[in-house]
Motif scaffolding. Structure first.
Motif, PDB file in Angstrom:
ATOM      1  N   ALA A 106       6.105  12.900   0.259  1.00 54.48           N
ATOM      2  CA  ALA A 106       6.865  11.655   0.219  1.00 54.48           C
ATOM      3  C   ALA A 106       5.934  10.505  -0.135  1.00 54.48           C
ATOM      4  CB  ALA A 106       7.535  11.380   1.574  1.00 54.48           C
ATOM      5  N   VAL A 107       6.529   9.417  -0.579  1.00 52.73           N
ATOM      6  CA  VAL A 107       5.790   8.177  -0.823  1.00 52.73           C
ATOM      7  C   VAL A 107       6.414   7.093   0.039  1.00 52.73           C
ATOM      8  CG1 VAL A 107       5.107   6.436  -2.494  1.00 52.73           C
ATOM      9  CG2 VAL A 107       5.223   8.844  -3.184  1.00 52.73           C
ATOM     10  N   VAL A 108       5.590   6.429   0.836  1.00 51.39           N
ATOM     11  CA  VAL A 108       6.029   5.348   1.720  1.00 51.39           C
ATOM     12  C   VAL A 108       5.146   4.138   1.477  1.00 51.39           C
ATOM     13  CG1 VAL A 108       6.239   4.587   4.126  1.00 51.39           C
ATOM     14  CG2 VAL A 108       6.951   6.905   3.472  1.00 51.39           C
ATOM     15  N   GLU A 109       5.759   2.966   1.396  1.00 53.71           N
ATOM     16  CA  GLU A 109       5.020   1.732   1.162  1.00 53.71           C
ATOM     17  C   GLU A 109       4.872   0.953   2.453  1.00 53.71           C
ATOM     18  OE1 GLU A 109       4.819  -1.807  -2.166  1.00 53.71           O
ATOM     19  OE2 GLU A 109       6.771  -0.895  -1.723  1.00 53.71           O
ATOM     20  N   MET A 139       0.862  -1.195   0.000  1.00 52.80           N
ATOM     21  CA  MET A 139       0.000   0.000   0.000  1.00 52.80           C
ATOM     22  C   MET A 139       0.893   1.238   0.000  1.00 52.80           C
ATOM     23  SD  MET A 139      -3.058   0.924   2.665  1.00 52.80           S
ATOM     24  CE  MET A 139      -4.281   2.174   2.294  1.00 52.80           C
ATOM     25  N   ARG A 140       0.856   2.005  -1.082  1.00 46.67           N
ATOM     26  CA  ARG A 140       1.731   3.160  -1.228  1.00 46.67           C
ATOM     27  C   ARG A 140       0.968   4.438  -0.863  1.00 46.67           C
ATOM     28  NH1 ARG A 140       3.741   1.502  -7.153  1.00 46.67           N
ATOM     29  NH2 ARG A 140       1.525   0.968  -7.188  1.00 46.67           N
ATOM     30  N   ILE A 141       1.483   5.105   0.179  1.00 47.23           N
ATOM     31  CA  ILE A 141       0.815   6.278   0.715  1.00 47.23           C
ATOM     32  C   ILE A 141       1.587   7.532   0.344  1.00 47.23           C
ATOM     33  CG2 ILE A 141      -0.091   7.395   2.785  1.00 47.23           C
ATOM     34  CD1 ILE A 141      -1.374   4.678   2.093  1.00 47.23           C
ATOM     35  N   LEU A 142       0.862   8.518  -0.177  1.00 47.94           N
ATOM     36  CA  LEU A 142       1.420   9.832  -0.415  1.00 47.94           C
ATOM     37  C   LEU A 142       1.247  10.653   0.851  1.00 47.94           C
ATOM     38  CD1 LEU A 142       2.454  12.197  -2.216  1.00 47.94           C
ATOM     39  CD2 LEU A 142       0.048  12.570  -2.867  1.00 47.94           C
ATOM     40  N   GLY A 143       2.354  11.133   1.413  1.00 52.03           N
ATOM     41  CA  GLY A 143       2.309  11.948   2.619  1.00 52.03           C
ATOM     42  C   GLY A 143       2.579  13.406   2.306  1.00 52.03           C
ATOM     43  N   ILE A 144       1.774  14.308   2.875  1.00 49.22           N
ATOM     44  CA  ILE A 144       1.893  15.743   2.635  1.00 49.22           C
ATOM     45  C   ILE A 144       2.014  16.462   3.965  1.00 49.22           C
ATOM     46  CG2 ILE A 144       0.736  17.788   1.710  1.00 49.22           C
ATOM     47  CD1 ILE A 144      -0.671  15.905  -0.286  1.00 49.22           C
ATOM     48  N   GLU A 145       3.024  17.321   4.094  1.00 47.52           N
ATOM     49  CA  GLU A 145       3.289  18.050   5.334  1.00 47.52           C
ATOM     50  C   GLU A 145       3.423  19.549   5.036  1.00 47.52           C
ATOM     51  OE1 GLU A 145       3.609  18.188   8.570  1.00 47.52           O
ATOM     52  OE2 GLU A 145       4.821  20.009   8.626  1.00 47.52           O
ATOM     53  N   ALA A 194       3.364  10.039   5.868  1.00 48.02           N
ATOM     54  CA  ALA A 194       2.919   8.865   5.107  1.00 48.02           C
ATOM     55  C   ALA A 194       3.020   7.594   5.934  1.00 48.02           C
ATOM     56  CB  ALA A 194       3.757   8.740   3.831  1.00 48.02           C
ATOM     57  N   ALA A 195       4.101   7.475   6.736  1.00 48.54           N
ATOM     58  CA  ALA A 195       4.283   6.275   7.552  1.00 48.54           C
ATOM     59  C   ALA A 195       3.159   6.132   8.576  1.00 48.54           C
ATOM     60  CB  ALA A 195       5.643   6.318   8.253  1.00 48.54           C
ATOM     61  N   LEU A 196       2.848   7.214   9.290  1.00 50.00           N
ATOM     62  CA  LEU A 196       1.740   7.173  10.244  1.00 50.00           C
ATOM     63  C   LEU A 196       0.416   6.987   9.511  1.00 50.00           C
ATOM     64  CD1 LEU A 196       0.309   7.490  12.942  1.00 50.00           C
ATOM     65  CD2 LEU A 196       0.616   9.983  12.738  1.00 50.00           C
ATOM     66  N   GLY A 197       0.262   7.646   8.361  1.00 50.28           N
ATOM     67  CA  GLY A 197      -0.982   7.543   7.614  1.00 50.28           C
ATOM     68  C   GLY A 197      -1.330   6.123   7.237  1.00 50.28           C
ATOM     69  N   TYR A 198      -0.311   5.311   6.951  1.00 49.39           N
ATOM     70  CA  TYR A 198      -0.563   3.910   6.611  1.00 49.39           C
ATOM     71  C   TYR A 198      -1.301   3.208   7.753  1.00 49.39           C
ATOM     72  CZ  TYR A 198       0.385  -1.083   6.255  1.00 49.39           C
ATOM     73  OH  TYR A 198       0.254  -2.449   6.242  1.00 49.39           O
ATOM     74  N   TYR A 199      -0.817   3.379   8.986  1.00 51.45           N
ATOM     75  CA  TYR A 199      -1.444   2.701  10.122  1.00 51.45           C
ATOM     76  C   TYR A 199      -2.847   3.234  10.376  1.00 51.45           C
ATOM     77  CZ  TYR A 199       3.152   0.750  10.969  1.00 51.45           C
ATOM     78  OH  TYR A 199       4.336   0.068  10.828  1.00 51.45           O
ATOM     79  N   ARG A 200      -3.049   4.523  10.166  1.00 48.66           N
ATOM     80  CA  ARG A 200      -4.376   5.104  10.369  1.00 48.66           C
ATOM     81  C   ARG A 200      -5.362   4.632   9.290  1.00 48.66           C
ATOM     82  NH1 ARG A 200      -4.789   6.593  15.511  1.00 48.66           N
ATOM     83  NH2 ARG A 200      -3.398   8.301  16.108  1.00 48.66           N
ATOM     84  N   LEU A 201      -4.890   4.595   8.058  1.00 46.78           N
ATOM     85  CA  LEU A 201      -5.772   4.170   6.962  1.00 46.78           C
ATOM     86  C   LEU A 201      -6.151   2.701   7.085  1.00 46.78           C
ATOM     87  CD1 LEU A 201      -4.107   6.075   3.986  1.00 46.78           C
ATOM     88  CD2 LEU A 201      -6.442   6.416   4.822  1.00 46.78           C
ATOM     89  N   THR A 202      -5.198   1.860   7.495  1.00 42.02           N
ATOM     90  CA  THR A 202      -5.504   0.428   7.621  1.00 42.02           C
ATOM     91  C   THR A 202      -6.469   0.157   8.772  1.00 42.02           C
ATOM     92  OG1 THR A 202      -3.466   0.126   8.916  1.00 42.02           O
ATOM     93  CG2 THR A 202      -3.357  -0.365   6.556  1.00 42.02           C
ATOM     94  N   LYS A 203      -6.588   1.115   9.701  1.00 45.85           N
ATOM     95  CA  LYS A 203      -7.575   1.000  10.777  1.00 45.85           C
ATOM     96  C   LYS A 203      -8.940   1.534  10.346  1.00 45.85           C
ATOM     97  CE  LYS A 203      -6.469   2.261  14.896  1.00 45.85           C
ATOM     98  NZ  LYS A 203      -5.936   3.089  16.010  1.00 45.85           N
ATOM     99  N   GLY A 204      -9.005   2.045   9.126  1.00 50.07           N
ATOM    100  CA  GLY A 204     -10.280   2.539   8.619  1.00 50.07           C
ATOM    101  C   GLY A 204     -10.539   4.010   8.878  1.00 50.07           C
ATOM    102  N   GLU A 205      -9.559   4.732   9.376  1.00 46.16           N
ATOM    103  CA  GLU A 205      -9.762   6.155   9.646  1.00 46.16           C
ATOM    104  C   GLU A 205      -9.766   6.943   8.343  1.00 46.16           C
ATOM    105  OE1 GLU A 205      -7.291   7.838  12.669  1.00 46.16           O
ATOM    106  OE2 GLU A 205      -7.319   6.015  13.876  1.00 46.16           O
ATOM    107  N   ARG A 206     -10.630   7.967   8.286  1.00 48.07           N
ATOM    108  CA  ARG A 206     -10.739   8.801   7.102  1.00 48.07           C
ATOM    109  C   ARG A 206     -10.992  10.251   7.531  1.00 48.07           C
ATOM    110  NH1 ARG A 206      -9.268   4.502   5.731  1.00 48.07           N
ATOM    111  NH2 ARG A 206     -10.042   3.167   4.041  1.00 48.07           N
ATOM    112  N   LEU A 207     -10.523  11.180   6.713  1.00 49.99           N
ATOM    113  CA  LEU A 207     -10.803  12.597   6.931  1.00 49.99           C
ATOM    114  C   LEU A 207     -12.140  12.912   6.284  1.00 49.99           C
ATOM    115  CD1 LEU A 207      -9.558  15.214   8.098  1.00 49.99           C
ATOM    116  CD2 LEU A 207      -8.613  15.667   5.837  1.00 49.99           C
ATOM    117  N   GLY A 208     -13.100  13.357   7.087  1.00 51.40           N
ATOM    118  CA  GLY A 208     -14.440  13.607   6.579  1.00 51.40           C
ATOM    119  C   GLY A 208     -14.499  14.768   5.605  1.00 51.40           C
TER     120      GLY A 208
END
Length: 344
Positions: free
Chosen positions: A16-19, A1-7, A303-317
């Motif tokens: 960045a892109v983190v897998e 799962m490749r996540i685009l991270g924006i800061e 992106a690294a943290l986002g991976y764990y949040r996304l796999t838990k089903g979290e989403r920005l409304g």
């Protein structure tokens, strides 16, 4: 799962892109520090304008460096807060637009928690652990038991460690950003035990931090001995490192863990690393510190943290935007669906 991270929380536009939360594929950063130097610090309106100009080319370059096209992105993570509201708004709006255009999930993450995940790009996180986040605007000590499980033990009551360096640099006539300038000047110091700065004592049971007294005393000494700038820079660096180490020792007495994670811009300071490294060696604790290039704000940690949040089903409304101020303890309680409160 490749996540685009924006800061975009402050003056750096980063992507960045983190897998799979572990493997860094690309990381790019555009800094407005050179523009901010003329003002002696970050001007929020200037930072927001620079983010608007930089964000699209920075993200494009990060994707190009990863050998990817927009459609190859599996999800987007963006810093939601805390930070400068205008700067955050640029990043969050861009991330939500990308997610909508690509039909990809988007998650907003907490800036301080993200800093810790720079360590995940080096090796898997080992729980339980103590976590110390030291940056320009924040100094936070936490007990870390799992992904999304950070219990805040102590925070700064006034200036953060990074602020102490930035304001100290201004007192000594050094350029912004202050941390690297203080370190370079301190390297020129001659041994002089007569020049010291105070380390705040906040009570035997307190794990909070205070650096305002260090700044006040530095200003007094700079007026008394204006020709001793290197020694004053050395004393400032020692006082900050000592304050951090003392509270780590106190926290360890309550939570005798085998791992200590350091993160944030101040973790790039060589003396801070040395002093905490010496402490960790005495206590037989493994100290984890990101590479210098991942200590400051970057998209990889998001992106690294986002991976764990996304796999838990979290989403920005759809209606959710930047959040600042956003205390870390409040963010952690929200992630667990609890009321915010103190640790343990």
């Amino acid at each position: 799962m490749r996540i685009l991270g924006i800061e975009t929380s402050c003056d750096d536009t980063a992507a960045a892109v983190v897998e799979n939360g572990r493997h860094l594929i690309s990381s790019l950063r555009s800094s407005s520090a050179a523009i901010q130097q003329k003002f002696g610090g970050v001007v929020p309106e200037v930072a927001a304008r620079e983010h608007v100009l930089s964000i699209l080319p920075t993200v494009r370059d990060a994707l190009h460096a990863a050998g990817m096209d927009w459609q190859d992105v599996d999800g987007v993570a963006v810093t939601r807060g805390p930070g400068l509201i205008g700067a955050l708004l640029v990043g969050v709006t861009f991330a939500k637009s990308v997610g909508s255009a690509l039909n990809r999930p988007v998650v907003g993450v907490h800036h301080l928690e993200a800093h810790l995940y720079a360590n995940a790009l080096i090796a898997p996180i080992q729980f339980p652990a103590l976590a110390l986040i030291v940056s320009g605007g924040h100094t936070t000590l936490a007990y870390w038991t799992d992904h999304g499980q950070l219990a805040v033990l102590g925070e700064t009551l006034d200036d953060a460690a990074g602020e102490a360096f930035d304001k100290g640099a201004r007192i000594l006539g050094l350029p912004y950003p202050g941390g690297p300038a203080i370190e370079r000047l301190a390297d020129q110091a001659r041994p002089d035990r007569s020049i010291t700065l105070p380390v705040a004592r906040l009570g035997a049971d307190s794990l909070n931090f205070s650096f305002s007294g260090v700044k006040t005393r530095l200003r007094q000494l700079a007026a008394d001995v204006p020709d001793r700038a290197p020694e004053l820079a050395f004393a400032l660096q020692e006082a900050v490192a000592e304050a951090l180490t003392r509270n780590i020792e106190r926290a360890y007495e309550k939570y005798p863990v085998a791992h200590l994670y350091l993160a944030g811009g101040v973790s790039a300071n060589r003396r801070v690393r040395e002093k905490l490294g010496d402490w960790a060696s005495r206590r037989q604790v493994t100290l984890h510190v990101p590479p210098v290039e991942l200590c400051t704000d970057n998209g990889a940690m998001v992106a690294a943290l986002g991976y764990y949040r996304l796999t838990k089903g979290e989403r920005l409304g759809r209606e959710e935007g930047p959040q600042t101020p956003w205390p870390l303890r409040e963010a952690m309680a929200g992630a667990r669906g609890e009321e915010s409160g103190t640790c343990c």
